[in-house]
Design a protein around this motif. Structure first.
Motif, PDB file in Angstrom:
ATOM      1  N   THR A  28      30.505  -3.990 -57.311  1.00  0.00           N
ATOM      2  CA  THR A  28      31.484  -2.922 -57.424  1.00  0.00           C
ATOM      3  C   THR A  28      32.575  -3.304 -58.426  1.00  0.00           C
ATOM      4  O   THR A  28      33.098  -4.404 -58.392  1.00  0.00           O
ATOM      5  N   GLY A  29      32.875  -2.375 -59.333  1.00  0.00           N
ATOM      6  CA  GLY A  29      33.926  -2.617 -60.326  1.00  0.00           C
ATOM      7  C   GLY A  29      33.480  -2.192 -61.706  1.00  0.00           C
ATOM      8  O   GLY A  29      32.489  -1.486 -61.884  1.00  0.00           O
ATOM      9  N   ARG A  30      34.225  -2.642 -62.709  1.00  0.00           N
ATOM     10  CA  ARG A  30      33.956  -2.279 -64.104  1.00  0.00           C
ATOM     11  C   ARG A  30      33.433  -3.493 -64.844  1.00  0.00           C
ATOM     12  O   ARG A  30      34.021  -4.579 -64.785  1.00  0.00           O
ATOM     13  N   TRP A  31      32.326  -3.316 -65.545  1.00  0.00           N
ATOM     14  CA  TRP A  31      31.688  -4.380 -66.311  1.00  0.00           C
ATOM     15  C   TRP A  31      31.657  -3.963 -67.776  1.00  0.00           C
ATOM     16  O   TRP A  31      31.342  -2.826 -68.097  1.00  0.00           O
ATOM     17  N   ASN A  38      30.580   0.004 -71.359  1.00  0.00           N
ATOM     18  CA  ASN A  38      31.062  -0.363 -70.033  1.00  0.00           C
ATOM     19  C   ASN A  38      30.321   0.387 -68.942  1.00  0.00           C
ATOM     20  O   ASN A  38      29.858   1.496 -69.130  1.00  0.00           O
ATOM     21  N   MET A  39      30.192  -0.284 -67.820  1.00  0.00           N
ATOM     22  CA  MET A  39      29.516   0.243 -66.650  1.00  0.00           C
ATOM     23  C   MET A  39      30.490   0.139 -65.491  1.00  0.00           C
ATOM     24  O   MET A  39      31.131  -0.893 -65.302  1.00  0.00           O
ATOM     25  N   THR A  40      30.608   1.218 -64.739  1.00  0.00           N
ATOM     26  CA  THR A  40      31.464   1.216 -63.554  1.00  0.00           C
ATOM     27  C   THR A  40      30.585   1.502 -62.344  1.00  0.00           C
ATOM     28  O   THR A  40      29.902   2.529 -62.303  1.00  0.00           O
ATOM     29  N   THR A  42      30.622   2.294 -58.487  1.00  0.00           N
ATOM     30  CA  THR A  42      31.597   2.799 -57.520  1.00  0.00           C
ATOM     31  C   THR A  42      31.213   2.532 -56.077  1.00  0.00           C
ATOM     32  O   THR A  42      32.086   2.339 -55.236  1.00  0.00           O
ATOM     33  N   GLY A  52      27.031   4.780 -60.086  1.00  0.00           N
ATOM     34  CA  GLY A  52      28.201   4.630 -60.931  1.00  0.00           C
ATOM     35  C   GLY A  52      28.024   5.377 -62.230  1.00  0.00           C
ATOM     36  O   GLY A  52      27.297   6.375 -62.306  1.00  0.00           O
ATOM     37  N   SER A  53      28.652   4.857 -63.287  1.00  0.00           N
ATOM     38  CA  SER A  53      28.578   5.507 -64.595  1.00  0.00           C
ATOM     39  C   SER A  53      28.473   4.455 -65.694  1.00  0.00           C
ATOM     40  O   SER A  53      28.855   3.303 -65.517  1.00  0.00           O
ATOM     41  N   TYR A  54      27.925   4.889 -66.830  1.00  0.00           N
ATOM     42  CA  TYR A  54      27.754   4.004 -67.991  1.00  0.00           C
ATOM     43  C   TYR A  54      28.265   4.737 -69.219  1.00  0.00           C
ATOM     44  O   TYR A  54      27.945   5.904 -69.443  1.00  0.00           O
ATOM     45  N   HIS A  55      29.072   4.053 -70.005  1.00  0.00           N
ATOM     46  CA  HIS A  55      29.589   4.629 -71.251  1.00  0.00           C
ATOM     47  C   HIS A  55      29.235   3.666 -72.378  1.00  0.00           C
ATOM     48  O   HIS A  55      29.792   2.583 -72.475  1.00  0.00           O
TER      49      HIS A  55
END
Length: 95
Positions: A28-31, A38-40, A42, A52-55
Motif C-alpha cells: 500500500t502506498g505510492r511507488w 508512478n503506481m499507487t 490503495t 490502485g492506479s498507474y500513471h
C-alpha cells in the motif's frame, strides 16, 4: 579441534533464529520507478488481492497520458528465497 556439545549448538541456533522473524511486505502506498512512472496501491485484502492506479511517464505519442486502473495479487507466503512476490495488470487509459 574442539567440538561444541550438540545441545549447545541447538541452543545457539534456536536463540539466533528467534531474531529472524519474517519481514512483512506492505504494498500500500505510492511507488515511483526510474523513468518517473508512478503506481499507487490503495487497498490490499486478506487474500493478497490489490487495486490502485498507474500513471506512466513513458509515451511514444503526443496524446495526453491518463491515470490507468490496475489490479494485482500478492503471494501470501514467501517464495523459496524468503522474498514476497506480486504481479499486477494495468488497464491502460489513453485519450
Amino acid at each position: 579441534m574442539v567440538q561444541a556439545p550438540p545441545f549447545l549448538l541447538v541452543l545457539f541456533l534456536a536463540l539466533g533464529a528467534h531474531g529472524l522473524s519474517a519481514k512483512k511486505c506492505s504494498l500500500t502506498g505510492r511507488w515511483v520507478n526510474d523513468l518517473g512512472s508512478n503506481m499507487t496501491i490503495t487497498t490490499v485484502n486478506a487474500n493478497g488481492v490489490f487495486a490502485g492506479s498507474y500513471h506512466t511517464a513513458v509515451t511514444a505519442t503526443s496524446n495526453e497520458i491518463k491515470v490507468s486502473p490496475l489490479q494485482g495479487s500478492q503471494q501470501k507466503g514467501p517464495n523459496q528465497k524468503g522474498q514476497p512476490t506480486f504481479g499486477f495488470t494495468v488497464n491502460w487509459s489513453f485519450s
